[in-house]
Design a protein around this motif. Structure first.
Motif, PDB file in Angstrom:
ATOM      1  N   MET A   1      15.410  16.702  28.386  1.00 26.52           N
ATOM      2  CA  MET A   1      15.988  17.584  29.041  1.00 26.52           C
ATOM      3  C   MET A   1      15.212  19.035  27.888  1.00 26.52           C
ATOM      4  O   MET A   1      14.814  18.885  27.051  1.00 26.52           O
TER       5      MET A   1
ATOM      6  N   GLY B   1      19.387  23.272  28.875  1.00 23.29           N
ATOM      7  CA  GLY B   1      18.852  22.480  29.942  1.00 23.29           C
ATOM      8  C   GLY B   1      19.328  21.420  30.494  1.00 23.29           C
ATOM      9  O   GLY B   1      20.552  21.138  29.832  1.00 23.29           O
ATOM     10  N   GLU B   2      19.198  21.439  31.812  1.00 22.88           N
ATOM     11  CA  GLU B   2      20.277  20.485  32.666  1.00 22.88           C
ATOM     12  C   GLU B   2      19.138  18.663  32.317  1.00 22.88           C
ATOM     13  O   GLU B   2      18.039  18.753  31.969  1.00 22.88           O
ATOM     14  N   ARG B   3      19.830  17.931  32.472  1.00 23.87           N
ATOM     15  CA  ARG B   3      19.725  16.346  32.113  1.00 23.87           C
ATOM     16  C   ARG B   3      19.100  16.142  34.046  1.00 23.87           C
ATOM     17  O   ARG B   3      19.097  16.111  34.549  1.00 23.87           O
TER      18      ARG B   3
ATOM     19  N   MET C   1      21.338  12.877  39.531  1.00 21.57           N
ATOM     20  CA  MET C   1      21.253  11.707  37.632  1.00 21.57           C
ATOM     21  C   MET C   1      22.306  12.985  36.885  1.00 21.57           C
ATOM     22  O   MET C   1      22.309  14.175  37.052  1.00 21.57           O
ATOM     23  N   VAL C   2      23.108  12.106  36.156  1.00 18.48           N
ATOM     24  CA  VAL C   2      23.575  12.826  34.950  1.00 18.48           C
ATOM     25  C   VAL C   2      23.085  12.463  33.865  1.00 18.48           C
ATOM     26  O   VAL C   2      22.035  12.616  33.303  1.00 18.48           O
TER      27      VAL C   2
ATOM     28  N   GLY D   1      22.041  17.295  37.715  1.00 22.65           N
ATOM     29  CA  GLY D   1      21.046  16.147  36.763  1.00 22.65           C
ATOM     30  C   GLY D   1      21.594  16.744  35.911  1.00 22.65           C
ATOM     31  O   GLY D   1      20.912  17.130  35.209  1.00 22.65           O
TER      32      GLY D   1
END
Ligand SMILES: Cc1cc2nc3c(=O)[nH]c(=O)nc-3n(C[C@H](O)[C@H](O)[C@H](O)COP(=O)(O)OP(=O)(O)OC[C@H]3O[C@@H](n4cnc5c(N)ncnc54)[C@H](O)[C@@H]3O)c2cc1C
Ligand code: FES
Lengths: 501, 320
Positions: free
Chosen positions: B41, B46-48, B220-221, B320
């Motif tokens: 992140m 932010g996103e992962r 992905m998360v 993600g």
């Protein structure tokens, strides 16, 4: 107390709770229930008969002294009420909101045989919220020892175990894979039901006990359970990594874009704050017409999140009938009020694509209830010729979870047939000094059960480390066989792990 | 509550879209194995995003990531991630390490951004005593990097460029074809790169019945098996790439399904990218401005639109 309360003298009506109006609340993520004010709590506390039988205490998975704390509320001794609850439950503000009270304490309440049961959950929440607002914590006198305890996973199971071990004087570190602590309470359950502030407040209380949190740490991969014990100096380890691994629908079309698990939807929305996209970077496809498959708490949360994200129509697709629906009844009620359309006795058979990889609809069949199955619930069977299509562009599945494989992949822990961690009644695993509890042992269950497991494991851990369990007021099933001598649990042998070399 | 700061200790720019970050994380440097990835992140909002670990240095206590700036997050990181700065979160190493089999003769294929993550695999095979044939694909000579590192650990190195400016002109599949022709006894192939490329590699080896491992990198998360967003179809079964992979048998992977799923957030991603470029243009800070014009310039530094729409697993991973 003046005169003895009887079913006739107590307030007959359950004190209503202030809630946001459905039409209003589907447009925001603020909490639906505003909770009891002091006056409400005082009135409701009078509805408890303080009966000697106390079925509610037995109905509570952790055995909170419910009449005890309600009596304190009646005396306006809210701090006292908090202390009573905190003796067994360290997350009252959470449990008051998310426990399935109707099938636990409130379900067996004597008052409930004639009138509506005492609103135990709402009272518990009132006390929990008051404690947060006033900054009360129950930090006892802690006598520190030299033991280091590692906790894997920061959900309710891990938190409960961490609290008890910190109170016993151990140096406790909680490892969490996500960048924030809290487990399902944080990433799964949405703000309108359990605000993240409440979870954070409870986590701060743990920090006050001296518990350290290390986020961004994937145990198993960054270091293994065995390394924690052998190299990192932890004398005992607790694993509470939750169930994870959502079960798939296993029908044609389930890999189309626009088909996702409720866990993914909720994590994107709650933890990653996709609901504030593009201010936050995580995207989330917003459905116009959404079908959610399943009818547990997770499904209810997913449906209500979709409504709040702006879906025009949200359907609940469940193959059994309303009577078998496993969600908290309040959630079903709230979902109904908010306009979710329930399709009971309906099962999806295929998700239909638009040819470009997206969802355009879902084909379902109707079911009817046949003979009872293993779970005692009547088994749904397909009604011949009942196939029909519904027009949807997003399908969310919430049909349960399987065991997360990481612990099994990276350690020698014995797993059970379904892949969950195998433990004995004291929650000890096959590796000495390592205990486990919560969803990773039982499969998906409840917050309070996970917490109870964390506390049971803490008791076993103390016995294993040879620590006096002076603070133990909770005696669960697993204590059944153990005797006491001069008030000391006979399992408190001086048995510690001996390190060779 | 974060574990530590994830400090960037070194940075190298291979081209105006490709950059390398070396991040201090001694524990991860010790645990990392070839084939594993991290989730990063960049900042609190932010996103992962998953990024493959391209290298790790146990003595220095660092891990290396090679990133291509194509999406909003990776472009923003290209601007912000200076030496001395820190990332908000880095978690890993995730995924099952690539089993470095006892194969005697292997082809290690890396295309574009896959060149970086194939390196630790090639090195591991070499350390295991295998005869290693490296096949690297770049668009052109000026996008090439790490060929010296590969020369050190490969017995043979075949470089392929789209425009023929270095090595053979053609795709990595041409390199594979030549390698198999010369060495019919190759017993394994490992391919990392854009999804289309990996599909090509799997097709190139299928007829020869050479076991082919590909490294999948879907959206992905969490990366812990909890959300199912990373699910892929392998041999008719659903697998979660983050915990069951990321390596799978290339001959069993349903690539069409994967390619379709990679487009999942194409619209949202495009909007975020455009909105971000717009905000960069409006910024007046001179040093940021200079970088921004570089990365938001025409066709983002020569990345074809085709590629932007079909995300390379090692560039920006949607969502993600
Ligand atoms: C959407 C949803 C709604 C729910 N609603 C209710 C409700 O209303 N009432 C109720 O009682 N129950 C509810 N439940 C169930 C309840 O939340 C769970 O039973 C409970 O949280 C389980 O607690 P746990 O501590 O075992 O695991 P979790 O809460 O799942 O926590 C596990 C934690 O461990 C972390 N972790 C996993 N693997 C690793 C690793 N290898 N290393 C480090 N960390 C790791 C995870 O990231 C996670 O944070 C709900 C569940 C969901 C998903
Ligand atoms: S990324 Fe969530 S399960 Fe793999």
């Amino acid at each position: 107390m003046a005169k003895k309360r009887t079913i006739r003298t107590i307030p007959q009506q359950r004190t209503p709770v202030r809630e946001q109006e459905p039409a209003e609340r589907v447009k925001n993520f603020s909490e639906v229930s505003r909770g009891y004010g002091q006056k409400d709590a005082l009135v409701e506390s009078e509805r408890c008969l303080l009966c000697p039988d106390q079925p509610c205490v037995r109905g509570c998975p952790v055995g909170i002294d419910i009449p005890g704390f309600i009596e304190k509320i009646g005396q306006k001794d809210f701090h006292g009420a908090y202390d009573v609850i905190a003796a067994t439950n360290l997350l009252p503000a959470v449990c008051g909101r998310v426990c399935p009270q109707e099938s636990q304490c409130e379900g067996v309440c004597i008052v409930g045989q004639t009138l509506e049961p005492v609103a135990i959950g709402r009272l518990e929440r009132f006390v929990g919220d008051r404690a947060i607002a006033e900054g009360w914590t129950s930090v006892p006198y802690i006598e520190h020892n030299d033991f280091r305890v590692g906790i894997v996973g920061s959900g309710p199971a891990g938190m409960a175990c961490a609290a008890d071990m910190a109170k016993a004087g151990c140096d406790v570190t909680v490892y969490e894979a996500f960048h924030q602590a809290g487990g399902v309470l944080k990433y799964g359950i949405p703000d309108f039901r359990l605000p993240n502030d409440v979870v954070d407040a409870e986590i701060r209380n743990l920090s006050k006990l001296g518990v350290k949190f290390e986020c961004n740490t994937l145990v198993g991969r960054l270091f293994t359970i065995e390394q924690m014990v052998d190299e990192m100096g932890f004398q005992a380890v607790f694993i509470g990594t939750g169930a994870g691994y959502p079960a798939m629908l296993g029908i044609p079309g389930d890999s189309l874009n626009g088909v996702l698990s409720a866990n993914e939807l909720l994590t994107r929305c709650n933890l990653m704050r996709a609901k504030e996209f593009p201010n936050y970077d995580t995207p989330l496809s917003i459905g116009r017409r959404v079908a959610v498959v399943g009818a547990g708490n997770t499904a209810m949360d997913a449906m209500r999140v979709c409504l709040r994200l702006g879906a025009e129509k949200v359907y609940c697709i469940y193959r059994r009938s309303r009577a078998e629906c496993p969600a908290r009844s309040e959630e079903v009620h709230h979902a109904e009020e908010e306009g979710v359309e329930f399709h009971w006795l309906t099962n999806p058979v295929e998700i239909l694509g638009d040819g470009k990889g997206n969802v355009r609809g879902m084909r379902c069949v109707r079911m009817e209830l046949g003979e009872p199955d293993d779970s005692g619930r009547r088994r749904p069977v397909v009604v011949a010729g009942s196939e029909h299509e519904i027009d949807v562009d997003l399908v969310v599945f919430a049909i349960g979870t399987n065991a997360n494989p990481i612990m099994g992949q990276t350690s020698k822990l014995k797993l059970d047939k379904r892949g969950y961690i195998d433990t004995d009644a004291d929650l000890a695993t096959s590796v000495a000094g390592v205990f486990a509890g919560g969803d990773i042992v039982t499969g998906a269950a409840t917050v309070i059960e996970a917490m109870g497991a964390g506390r049971t494991a803490a008791r076993s851990m103390k016995a294993y480390l040879g620590l006096r369990d002076a603070a133990a007021t909770y005696v669960g099933d697993s204590a059944g066989g153990a005797g006491r001598c001069f008030g000391i649990d006979s399992r408190e042998s001086n048995f510690v792990r001996v390190r060779v070399a | 509550m974060a574990m530590s700061t994830f400090e960037i200790v070194a940075r190298e720019d291979f081209s105006d879209v490709t950059y390398l970050l070396e991040i201090r994380h001694p524990m991860m440097a010790r645990a990392a194995r070839a084939g594993q990835f991290v989730i990063v992140m960049a900042h609190e909002h932010g996103e992962r995003i998953p990024l493959t670990i391209a290298d790790f240095d146990r003595d220095k206590g660092t891990i290396t990531l090679v990133i291509q700036a194509v999406g909003k997050t990776t472009k923003e990181m290209q601007q912000r991630c200076k030496v001395g700065a820190a990332l908000h979160a880095v978690v890993g190493p995730m995924g099952i390490p690539s089993p470095v089999s006892g194969a005697k003769k292997v082809i290690c294929v890396g295309g574009g951004l896959g060149v970086a993550p194939i390196f630790p695999q090639a090195r591991a095979f070499k350390e295991n005593g295998a005869y290693v044939i490296g096949v690297l694909g770049f668009r052109s000579k000026d996008l090439m990097f790490w060929t010296d590192k590969f020369n050190d650990c490969c017995d043979e190195l075949i470089v392929c460029t789209d425009d023929g400016s270095s090595g053979i002109k053609g795709l990595v599949t041409e390199g594979i074809r030549r390698a198999i022709e010369k060495h019919p006894d190759v017993d394994e192939c490992v391919a990392i790169g854009p999804t289309v490329m990996m599909r090509g590699c799997a097709e190139a080896t299928r007829a020869h019945k050479i076991k082919t491992i590909v490294s999948l990198n879907p959206v992905m998360v969490d990366g812990t098996g909890m959300c199912g967003g990373c699910r892929v179809k392998v041999g008719g079964e659903v697998k979660f790439a983050c915990v069951d992979g990321p390596d799978f048998d290339g001959h069993l992977v349903d690539f069409d399904d994967l390619i379709s799923r990679l487009r999942r957030f194409a619209t949202e991603e495009k909007a975020a990218r455009e909105r971000w470029s717009e905000s960069c243009r409006m910024m007046t800070t001179p040093n940021l401005g200079a970088l921004a014009s570089q990365s938001s310039g025409p066709a983002a530094g020569g990345v074809s639109t085709e590629l932007l729409e079909l995300p390379d697993p090692y560039d920006e991973v949607r969502g993600g």
